[in-house]
Design a protein around this motif. Sequence first.
Motif, short mmCIF file in Angstrom:
data_model
loop_
_atom_site.label_atom_id
_atom_site.label_comp_id
_atom_site.label_asym_id
_atom_site.label_seq_id
_atom_site.Cartn_x
_atom_site.Cartn_y
_atom_site.Cartn_z
N GLN A 17 0.92 -1.14 -0.08
CA GLN A 17 0.16 -0.02 -0.27
C GLN A 17 0.78 1.34 -0.02
O GLN A 17 0.42 2.18 -0.67
CB GLN A 17 -0.92 0.03 1.19
N GLN A 18 2.18 1.04 0.65
CA GLN A 18 3.12 2.48 0.86
C GLN A 18 3.83 2.52 -0.54
O GLN A 18 4.30 3.64 -0.75
CB GLN A 18 3.87 2.38 1.96
N THR A 19 3.98 1.49 -1.29
CA THR A 19 4.86 1.59 -2.45
C THR A 19 4.02 2.06 -3.63
O THR A 19 3.13 1.30 -4.10
CB THR A 19 5.62 0.11 -2.77
N SER A 20 4.68 3.00 -4.50
CA SER A 20 3.97 3.60 -5.70
C SER A 20 4.24 2.94 -6.75
O SER A 20 3.77 2.59 -7.93
CB SER A 20 4.13 4.91 -5.84
N ARG A 21 5.80 2.23 -6.89
CA ARG A 21 6.29 1.50 -7.99
C ARG A 21 7.12 0.37 -7.43
O ARG A 21 7.68 0.57 -6.52
CB ARG A 21 7.19 2.54 -8.97
N LEU A 22 6.83 -0.91 -8.09
CA LEU A 22 7.64 -2.08 -7.82
C LEU A 22 8.84 -2.04 -8.71
O LEU A 22 8.71 -1.69 -9.97
CB LEU A 22 6.66 -3.22 -7.66
N SER A 23 9.88 -2.77 -8.30
CA SER A 23 11.04 -3.18 -9.18
C SER A 23 10.48 -4.27 -10.09
O SER A 23 9.58 -4.80 -9.79
CB SER A 23 12.17 -3.37 -8.63
N VAL A 24 11.29 -4.55 -10.76
CA VAL A 24 10.88 -5.87 -11.86
C VAL A 24 11.02 -7.06 -10.87
O VAL A 24 10.02 -7.73 -11.05
CB VAL A 24 12.06 -5.97 -13.09
N ASP A 25 12.00 -7.03 -10.13
CA ASP A 25 12.22 -8.33 -9.08
C ASP A 25 11.21 -8.27 -8.21
O ASP A 25 10.60 -9.60 -7.94
CB ASP A 25 13.51 -8.42 -8.56
N GLU A 26 10.57 -7.34 -7.47
CA GLU A 26 9.53 -7.26 -6.68
C GLU A 26 8.27 -7.55 -7.35
O GLU A 26 7.53 -8.47 -6.70
CB GLU A 26 9.41 -6.02 -5.99
N ALA A 27 8.08 -7.14 -8.71
CA ALA A 27 6.75 -7.71 -9.27
C ALA A 27 6.80 -9.10 -9.46
O ALA A 27 5.73 -9.68 -9.51
CB ALA A 27 6.56 -6.80 -10.49
N LEU A 28 7.78 -9.74 -10.07
CA LEU A 28 7.86 -11.01 -10.55
C LEU A 28 7.61 -11.90 -9.20
O LEU A 28 7.11 -13.01 -9.24
CB LEU A 28 9.03 -11.39 -11.10
N ALA A 29 8.37 -11.51 -8.12
CA ALA A 29 8.18 -12.30 -6.85
C ALA A 29 6.91 -12.25 -6.45
O ALA A 29 6.26 -13.30 -5.86
CB ALA A 29 9.14 -11.62 -5.90
N LEU A 30 6.01 -11.20 -6.49
CA LEU A 30 4.92 -11.26 -6.21
C LEU A 30 3.90 -12.14 -6.73
O LEU A 30 3.04 -12.81 -6.42
CB LEU A 30 4.23 -9.73 -6.22
N ALA A 31 4.12 -12.06 -8.35
CA ALA A 31 3.36 -13.06 -9.36
C ALA A 31 3.75 -14.32 -8.78
O ALA A 31 2.73 -15.26 -9.07
CB ALA A 31 3.80 -12.87 -10.59
N GLU A 32 5.03 -14.76 -8.36
CA GLU A 32 5.09 -16.25 -7.96
C GLU A 32 4.53 -16.62 -6.72
O GLU A 32 4.63 -17.82 -6.50
CB GLU A 32 6.76 -16.30 -7.97
N LEU A 33 3.83 -15.71 -5.98
CA LEU A 33 3.34 -16.23 -4.83
C LEU A 33 1.99 -16.93 -5.10
O LEU A 33 1.33 -17.63 -4.20
CB LEU A 33 2.83 -14.82 -3.95
N ILE A 34 1.45 -16.84 -6.32
CA ILE A 34 0.12 -17.32 -6.76
C ILE A 34 0.09 -18.78 -6.54
O ILE A 34 -0.59 -19.53 -6.02
CB ILE A 34 -0.58 -16.62 -8.07
N PRO A 35 1.29 -19.39 -7.27
CA PRO A 35 1.03 -20.93 -7.27
C PRO A 35 1.77 -21.49 -5.82
O PRO A 35 1.08 -22.51 -5.36
CB PRO A 35 2.37 -21.10 -8.48
#
Length: 580
Positions: A17-35
């Motif tokens: 909620q406090q982060t306006s922009r994610l880095s590439v690594d952060e965005a991909l790490a979050l996407a990997e939480l789904i599986p």
Amino acid sequence: MSQTMSQALAELSEALQQTSRLSVDEALALAELIPVLHQAVGAPEDLTPETTEPTAEPSVLTAEPAESFREDPRFALALASIAESAAHHALRTQIYAAHLLEATSAHTLTVDELNAQQAGTIDFTRPAERTGQRATFTGTSALLSSWLHIEHHEALRRVASANHVFAQFDYQHQQYPAQFPLLTQRFNDPTLPPAEALSVARRLGALEPVREEFDAPTTSTVRGADGQLLEAMLDHELGEADPATRRKGINAVIKSAKEQQSEEQPEAQEGIFRRGLRHGLVRYELALRPTRAELFESGIAQSDNPRSDAGQAAREAFTDNNSDPADAANPTNASDASDASDASDATTEHPDFVTDEEAAASEATDTAPITPAARRLNGLMSLLELNSKLLQRLLDATLHGAQEDAQATAGSQELKVPVIKPQVVVTISLAELEGRADTFGITSHGFKLSATDLRQTLAKARIIPIVLGGKGEILDIGRAQRKHPNYMRLGVAVRDRGCLVPGCTMDPERCNIHHVWFWSEGGVTAVYWSAMLCDTHHHDVHAGLIKVIPNDGVPQVILPAFMDPTQTPVRNQYHFAATT
């Protein structure tokens, strides 16, 4: 939930909620939480397909020692809601990823970059390397299909969907707004399911005119019969709360638009479409304009006529015979007369790897019965085969510099070409001619014509005026000849449109012209004294079961008393009901 897990999730939520922009690594790490989440709340690993009984080892994911949270229906209901919401966001992300692949021209990445991506060793701090030569993939859809191991048509659909609701690109890769701005808003609204908006966008996209290669992309252009933008009409229907009512409204709008488009641009919907394999048969769908459909029906009916050579050939099992039957009669070049003689003496011809016993067993196999549908197909396939042979012989003769021989070969009887002459006959009423009717004529096989079809037919046709009840042409030749000439047969066919007996569906090409006033009793050959009957009912008339009366030039039939005790004269209305 343990305190450590609760604290980690709370911290993650607060950080997002406090982060306006994610880095590439952060965005991909979050996407990997789904599986990872699916593995955590999915089926327990200690359950196998053979049994539903858990092992003695307690599960690590238990709310209480005595009962797993997977056994709580409230958890199942909550999980279903969360999973549905996750699926909605996953679909948006899926289409957005296709958009990014096209926007960034990802298919132009070098082989080294693709290998690094596959190995997970990408360094996102440096610029991406693109090939300056021929790209590995021809486009975004090819990259999607290969990289994700999905079917090519699904990849094409995702790219098209991205154009519908994210952005479009021209041939210079300049970006333009999404094709359907109203549906884009619905697709990206987090409170609405995106799948339905995307489905409507795909169906609407199929109605849009095909954009030329160098044309700039535009937003929605298709309009309804009232001039309203079709996208706006569909957006209004999507606002309906009840799913069944919403689906019905959407289907009605799409159907109306398709019917309107088929009237305005029938050639856009015309063609032969392969529908895939079903029950061991490859299915094709044939879509024709009414005038072409009339030609097709006429040709098929003639090729299936048992009184013609084409009809007799259609009643035999079709064989894919690539050799020209005239080659055996006139051997040239590679084969001489002695070779043909030797070939005629051979009892069987088959490849060397097939034994005589296997060939005999294959020939002895019972063939499927020749159904009416199979007869029509046989007739069509025979004509295609004969056409290819005739063209090949003409080409061979022309290449040898013998034009006259080529023409003689084309006209020879060696090919035994079953000649058919498809024709289009249109019946137009006085009201239609004067513009007082909503229709524009009907063909002899019952196809209604649009105003465009009629204009095109009149522009190309050799007009043969047939005035029913008039005397513009000689329609009576008395007893000069028994057989009805073609122009007289045409007049009877236009009037009766097929067999006269109620309920009979026989096409006019398959019918006989019956002398209502029997020829053997002094009858004359005239349209007034003629009626169209199929073979069966023609025999019934001469057997005395059915009676035909002229009724002032519009013949009617009187059925047997056991079928019609009132003995009321009737006519067949089946052929007057339009098929389309």
